[in-house]
Design a protein around this motif. Structure first.
Motif, PDB file in Angstrom:
ATOM      1  N   GLY A   6       0.965  -1.110   0.120  1.00  0.00           N
ATOM      2  CA  GLY A   6       0.191   0.012   0.075  1.00  0.00           C
ATOM      3  C   GLY A   6       0.916   1.194   0.030  1.00  0.00           C
ATOM      4  N   ALA A   7       1.910   1.200  -0.664  1.00  0.00           N
ATOM      5  CA  ALA A   7       2.934   2.160  -0.574  1.00  0.00           C
ATOM      6  C   ALA A   7       2.382   3.275  -1.127  1.00  0.00           C
ATOM      7  CB  ALA A   7       4.628   1.897  -0.737  1.00  0.00           C
ATOM      8  N   GLY A   9      -0.386   4.587  -1.001  1.00  0.00           N
ATOM      9  CA  GLY A   9      -1.562   4.895  -0.114  1.00  0.00           C
ATOM     10  C   GLY A   9      -1.320   5.989   0.934  1.00  0.00           C
ATOM     11  N   VAL A  11      -1.584   5.485   4.095  1.00  0.00           N
ATOM     12  CA  VAL A  11      -0.910   5.129   5.368  1.00  0.00           C
ATOM     13  C   VAL A  11       0.651   4.323   4.775  1.00  0.00           C
ATOM     14  CG1 VAL A  11      -0.808   3.609   7.325  1.00  0.00           C
ATOM     15  CG2 VAL A  11      -2.824   4.333   6.511  1.00  0.00           C
ATOM     16  N   GLY A  12       0.637   3.344   3.930  1.00  0.00           N
ATOM     17  CA  GLY A  12       1.685   2.675   3.368  1.00  0.00           C
ATOM     18  C   GLY A  12       2.805   3.489   2.809  1.00  0.00           C
ATOM     19  N   ARG A  31       1.793  -2.539  -7.409  1.00  0.00           N
ATOM     20  CA  ARG A  31       0.952  -2.981  -8.747  1.00  0.00           C
ATOM     21  C   ARG A  31       1.549  -2.276  -9.986  1.00  0.00           C
ATOM     22  NH1 ARG A  31      -5.453  -3.300  -7.471  1.00  0.00           N
ATOM     23  NH2 ARG A  31      -5.100  -1.067  -7.120  1.00  0.00           N
ATOM     24  N   ARG A  35       2.997   4.455 -10.747  1.00  0.00           N
ATOM     25  CA  ARG A  35       2.334   5.314  -9.688  1.00  0.00           C
ATOM     26  C   ARG A  35       3.014   5.589  -8.408  1.00  0.00           C
ATOM     27  NH1 ARG A  35      -2.749   2.160 -11.172  1.00  0.00           N
ATOM     28  NH2 ARG A  35      -2.782   0.995  -9.577  1.00  0.00           N
ATOM     29  N   ASP A  49       1.153  -7.911  -6.951  1.00  0.00           N
ATOM     30  CA  ASP A  49      -0.112  -7.793  -6.874  1.00  0.00           C
ATOM     31  C   ASP A  49      -0.527  -8.911  -5.531  1.00  0.00           C
ATOM     32  OD1 ASP A  49      -3.310  -7.962  -6.579  1.00  0.00           O
ATOM     33  OD2 ASP A  49      -3.065  -6.981  -8.564  1.00  0.00           O
ATOM     34  N   GLN A  70      -4.642  -4.225   3.317  1.00  0.00           N
ATOM     35  CA  GLN A  70      -5.423  -4.631   1.912  1.00  0.00           C
ATOM     36  C   GLN A  70      -6.727  -3.884   1.972  1.00  0.00           C
ATOM     37  OE1 GLN A  70      -5.859  -8.982   3.362  1.00  0.00           O
ATOM     38  NE2 GLN A  70      -7.608  -8.480   2.135  1.00  0.00           N
ATOM     39  N   GLN A  77      -6.153 -12.245   0.433  1.00  0.00           N
ATOM     40  CA  GLN A  77      -4.779 -11.552   0.475  1.00  0.00           C
ATOM     41  C   GLN A  77      -4.048 -11.972   1.812  1.00  0.00           C
ATOM     42  OE1 GLN A  77      -5.549  -7.528  -0.669  1.00  0.00           O
ATOM     43  NE2 GLN A  77      -6.177  -8.002  -2.897  1.00  0.00           N
ATOM     44  N   LEU A  96      -2.477  -3.418   8.993  1.00  0.00           N
ATOM     45  CA  LEU A  96      -3.362  -2.524   9.414  1.00  0.00           C
ATOM     46  C   LEU A  96      -4.587  -2.974   9.295  1.00  0.00           C
ATOM     47  CD1 LEU A  96      -3.969   0.549   9.165  1.00  0.00           C
ATOM     48  CD2 LEU A  96      -4.058   0.565   6.768  1.00  0.00           C
ATOM     49  N   ARG A 118      -9.280 -11.336   9.489  1.00  0.00           N
ATOM     50  CA  ARG A 118      -7.791 -11.232   9.051  1.00  0.00           C
ATOM     51  C   ARG A 118      -6.751 -11.279  10.192  1.00  0.00           C
ATOM     52  NH1 ARG A 118      -8.817  -5.945   5.370  1.00  0.00           N
ATOM     53  NH2 ARG A 118     -10.248  -6.993   3.750  1.00  0.00           N
ATOM     54  N   PRO A 134      -7.144   1.279  13.643  1.00  0.00           N
ATOM     55  CA  PRO A 134      -7.283   2.809  13.869  1.00  0.00           C
ATOM     56  C   PRO A 134      -8.473   3.121  13.885  1.00  0.00           C
ATOM     57  CG  PRO A 134      -6.275   2.284  11.671  1.00  0.00           C
ATOM     58  CD  PRO A 134      -6.439   0.865  12.502  1.00  0.00           C
ATOM     59  N   SER A 135      -8.873   4.396  14.368  1.00  0.00           N
ATOM     60  CA  SER A 135     -10.261   5.033  13.988  1.00  0.00           C
ATOM     61  C   SER A 135     -10.524   5.677  12.721  1.00  0.00           C
ATOM     62  CB  SER A 135     -10.443   6.071  15.074  1.00  0.00           C
ATOM     63  OG  SER A 135      -9.620   7.015  15.009  1.00  0.00           O
ATOM     64  N   ALA A 136     -11.362   6.347  12.354  1.00  0.00           N
ATOM     65  CA  ALA A 136     -11.446   7.101  10.950  1.00  0.00           C
ATOM     66  C   ALA A 136     -10.296   8.065  10.710  1.00  0.00           C
ATOM     67  CB  ALA A 136     -12.701   7.946  10.868  1.00  0.00           C
TER      68      ALA A 136
HETATM   69  N1  LIG Z   1     -10.373   5.201   5.931  1.00  0.00           N
HETATM   70  C1  LIG Z   1     -10.620   4.984   7.157  1.00  0.00           C
HETATM   71  O1  LIG Z   1     -11.141   5.701   7.952  1.00  0.00           O
HETATM   72  C2  LIG Z   1     -10.181   3.734   7.731  1.00  0.00           C
HETATM   73  C3  LIG Z   1     -10.382   3.546   8.918  1.00  0.00           C
HETATM   74  C4  LIG Z   1     -10.044   2.223   9.579  1.00  0.00           C
HETATM   75  C5  LIG Z   1      -9.203   1.187   8.756  1.00  0.00           C
HETATM   76  N2  LIG Z   1      -9.107   1.435   7.561  1.00  0.00           N
HETATM   77  C6  LIG Z   1      -8.341   0.578   6.494  1.00  0.00           C
HETATM   78  O2  LIG Z   1      -7.124   1.145   5.986  1.00  0.00           O
HETATM   79  C7  LIG Z   1      -6.924   0.633   4.738  1.00  0.00           C
HETATM   80  C8  LIG Z   1      -6.830   1.569   3.745  1.00  0.00           C
HETATM   81  O3  LIG Z   1      -5.439   2.495   4.073  1.00  0.00           O
HETATM   82  P1  LIG Z   1      -5.111   3.602   2.969  1.00  0.00           P
HETATM   83  O4  LIG Z   1      -6.282   4.714   3.102  1.00  0.00           O
HETATM   84  O5  LIG Z   1      -3.834   3.743   3.081  1.00  0.00           O
HETATM   85  O6  LIG Z   1      -5.470   2.888   1.245  1.00  0.00           O
HETATM   86  P2  LIG Z   1      -5.479   3.654  -0.010  1.00  0.00           P
HETATM   87  O7  LIG Z   1      -4.824   5.109   0.319  1.00  0.00           O
HETATM   88  O8  LIG Z   1      -6.893   3.597  -0.584  1.00  0.00           O
HETATM   89  O9  LIG Z   1      -4.367   2.794  -0.747  1.00  0.00           O
HETATM   90  C9  LIG Z   1      -4.656   1.726  -1.034  1.00  0.00           C
HETATM   91  C10 LIG Z   1      -3.338   0.949  -1.463  1.00  0.00           C
HETATM   92  O10 LIG Z   1      -3.526  -0.181  -1.795  1.00  0.00           O
HETATM   93  C11 LIG Z   1      -3.014  -0.992  -2.907  1.00  0.00           C
HETATM   94  N3  LIG Z   1      -3.651  -1.970  -3.339  1.00  0.00           N
HETATM   95  C12 LIG Z   1      -4.760  -1.940  -3.809  1.00  0.00           C
HETATM   96  N4  LIG Z   1      -5.218  -3.286  -4.227  1.00  0.00           N
HETATM   97  C13 LIG Z   1      -3.933  -3.920  -4.349  1.00  0.00           C
HETATM   98  C14 LIG Z   1      -3.837  -5.284  -4.427  1.00  0.00           C
HETATM   99  N5  LIG Z   1      -4.475  -6.020  -5.055  1.00  0.00           N
HETATM  100  N6  LIG Z   1      -2.172  -5.586  -4.641  1.00  0.00           N
HETATM  101  C15 LIG Z   1      -1.162  -4.798  -4.064  1.00  0.00           C
HETATM  102  N7  LIG Z   1      -1.598  -3.480  -3.580  1.00  0.00           N
HETATM  103  C16 LIG Z   1      -3.012  -2.986  -3.700  1.00  0.00           C
HETATM  104  C17 LIG Z   1      -2.999   0.501  -3.750  1.00  0.00           C
HETATM  105  O11 LIG Z   1      -1.871   0.529  -4.844  1.00  0.00           O
HETATM  106  P3  LIG Z   1      -2.191   0.948  -6.104  1.00  0.00           P
HETATM  107  O12 LIG Z   1      -1.396   1.968  -6.325  1.00  0.00           O
HETATM  108  O13 LIG Z   1      -1.680  -0.332  -6.932  1.00  0.00           O
HETATM  109  O14 LIG Z   1      -3.479   1.304  -6.321  1.00  0.00           O
HETATM  110  C18 LIG Z   1      -2.755   1.379  -2.756  1.00  0.00           C
HETATM  111  O15 LIG Z   1      -1.445   1.858  -2.417  1.00  0.00           O
HETATM  112  C19 LIG Z   1      -8.194  -0.358   4.391  1.00  0.00           C
HETATM  113  O16 LIG Z   1      -7.815  -1.606   4.803  1.00  0.00           O
HETATM  114  C20 LIG Z   1      -9.296   0.191   5.280  1.00  0.00           C
HETATM  115  O17 LIG Z   1     -10.147  -0.607   5.653  1.00  0.00           O
HETATM  116  C21 LIG Z   1      -9.348   2.771   6.951  1.00  0.00           C
END
Ligand SMILES: NC(=O)c1ccc[n+]([C@@H]2O[C@H](COP(=O)([O-])OP(=O)(O)OC[C@H]3O[C@@H](n4cnc5c(N)ncnc54)[C@H](OP(=O)(O)O)[C@@H]3O)[C@@H](O)[C@H]2O)c1
Length: 282
Positions: A6-7, A9, A11-12, A31, A35, A49, A70, A77, A96, A118, A134-136
């Protein structure tokens, strides 16, 4: 070497950057390497992936710990990563997860149930697992961008409050859990320092950007119906509807000091995050 998923994204990205800044060797599973062009040059990119076990097995080779995130509600995954880590002899993994994994009842909260599943898979794998719950995220506010530019945010969470947190703070905890001893087997509930309604968050964005924004309250059902009309897949809209009902009922409120205790620095406020990202709303 630390493997970061998720690098690209919210958090990553900071997990990879912070590890790199601290002088650690970092490999990012991406992936599409194009990007990941914004990552520092010293970070190694492993094209792969999470849905492709062969690429995951290759990426984990030589890692001393893994940061796993994920999307979605599946567990395949996680199973793939657990098997790859075990086969490669990687001892530790930082997941995460989500505060939702602890929001009961899980049958009214399918996303939380997925995170709980998970966590269970990783615990049963025999790896040293740290679960970050984490919270939101403050970055969820980026979804309001167009509404803010148009002058009105519509939201279904009513008087519900969330201890919104900066993704960089989640990353700081992840980096501590990856690089320091004593975090395996632990689960951390990570929050921001204040519980805020969506209405208050919108006010803060308006104050920081100097752009007036109205707030329109709707029910979770009305919100889901509108999302479906605008093209959101019904299944996804219904998942969000159930989660928004939990939020609206104020059943997701807690503030912890885990970020401060683990990193030695208090978590950022929502206003801090808005000030750093104000340009996204202009
Ligand atoms: N938002 C919230 O309030 C909240 C709260 C608690 C927990 N969470 C959890 O936090 C996570 C989201 O974190 P985030 O916001 O950092 O995510 P994000 O910014 O949406 O980024 C998603 C990342 O996942 C990668 N990815 C997606 N599908 C993939 C695959 N099949 N293989 C490899 N990499 C893949 C994407 O890479 P690409 O560059 O390839 O797209 C991207 O780096 C989720 O699990 C969510 O449920 C979120």
């Amino acid at each position: 070497m630390y493997l970061v998923t998720g690098a690209t994204g919210h958090v990553g990205g900071p997990v990879a950057r912070q590890l790199h800044e601290q002088g650690h060797r970092v490999r990012a599973l991406v992936r599409d390497p194009s990007r990941a062009a914004g990552l520092p040059a010293g970070i190694e990119l492993a094209a792969g992936d999470l849905n492709d076990p062969a690429t995951v097995a290759k990426a984990v080779t030589g890692a001393e710990a893994i940061f796993l995130m994920q999307l979605g509600t599946e567990t395949e995954q996680t199973t793939t990563m657990a098997a790859a880590a075990r086969d490669a002899g990687v001892p530790r993994i930082v997941l995460l997860s989500s505060a939702g994994a602890r929001l009961l009842p899980l049958d009214a909260n399918p996303m939380g149930a997925a995170f709980a599943a998970r966590e269970q898979i990783l615990r049963q794998s025999g790896l040293g697992v740290t679960c970050l719950r984490p919270s939101a995220f403050a970055s969820n506010a980026l979804a309001w961008r167009d509404a803010i530019l148009a002058g009105t945010v519509t939201d279904p969470t009513g008087d519900g409050v969330l201890a919104v947190m900066d993704p960089d703070d989640i990353a700081r905890v992840a980096v501590a859990a990856l690089t320091q001893h004593g975090h395996a087997g632990k689960g951390y509930l990570l929050t921001g320092p204040q519980a805020l309604t969506a209405r208050r968050q919108v006010q803060v964005i308006a104050e920081v950007t100097g752009r007036p924004v109205a707030f329109q309250d709707v029910t979770p059902h009305e919100f889901a119906e509108a999302a479906i009309r605008q093209g959101t897949p019904p299944e996804q809209a219904r998942l969000m509807e159930r989660l928004n009902e939990v939020f609206r009922a104020r059943r997701s409120v807690s503030i912890t000091d885990d970020v401060q205790n683990i990193t030695g620095t208090p978590p950022a406020t929502f206003r801090d995050w808005c000030e750093r990202h104000a340009d996204a709303f202009r």
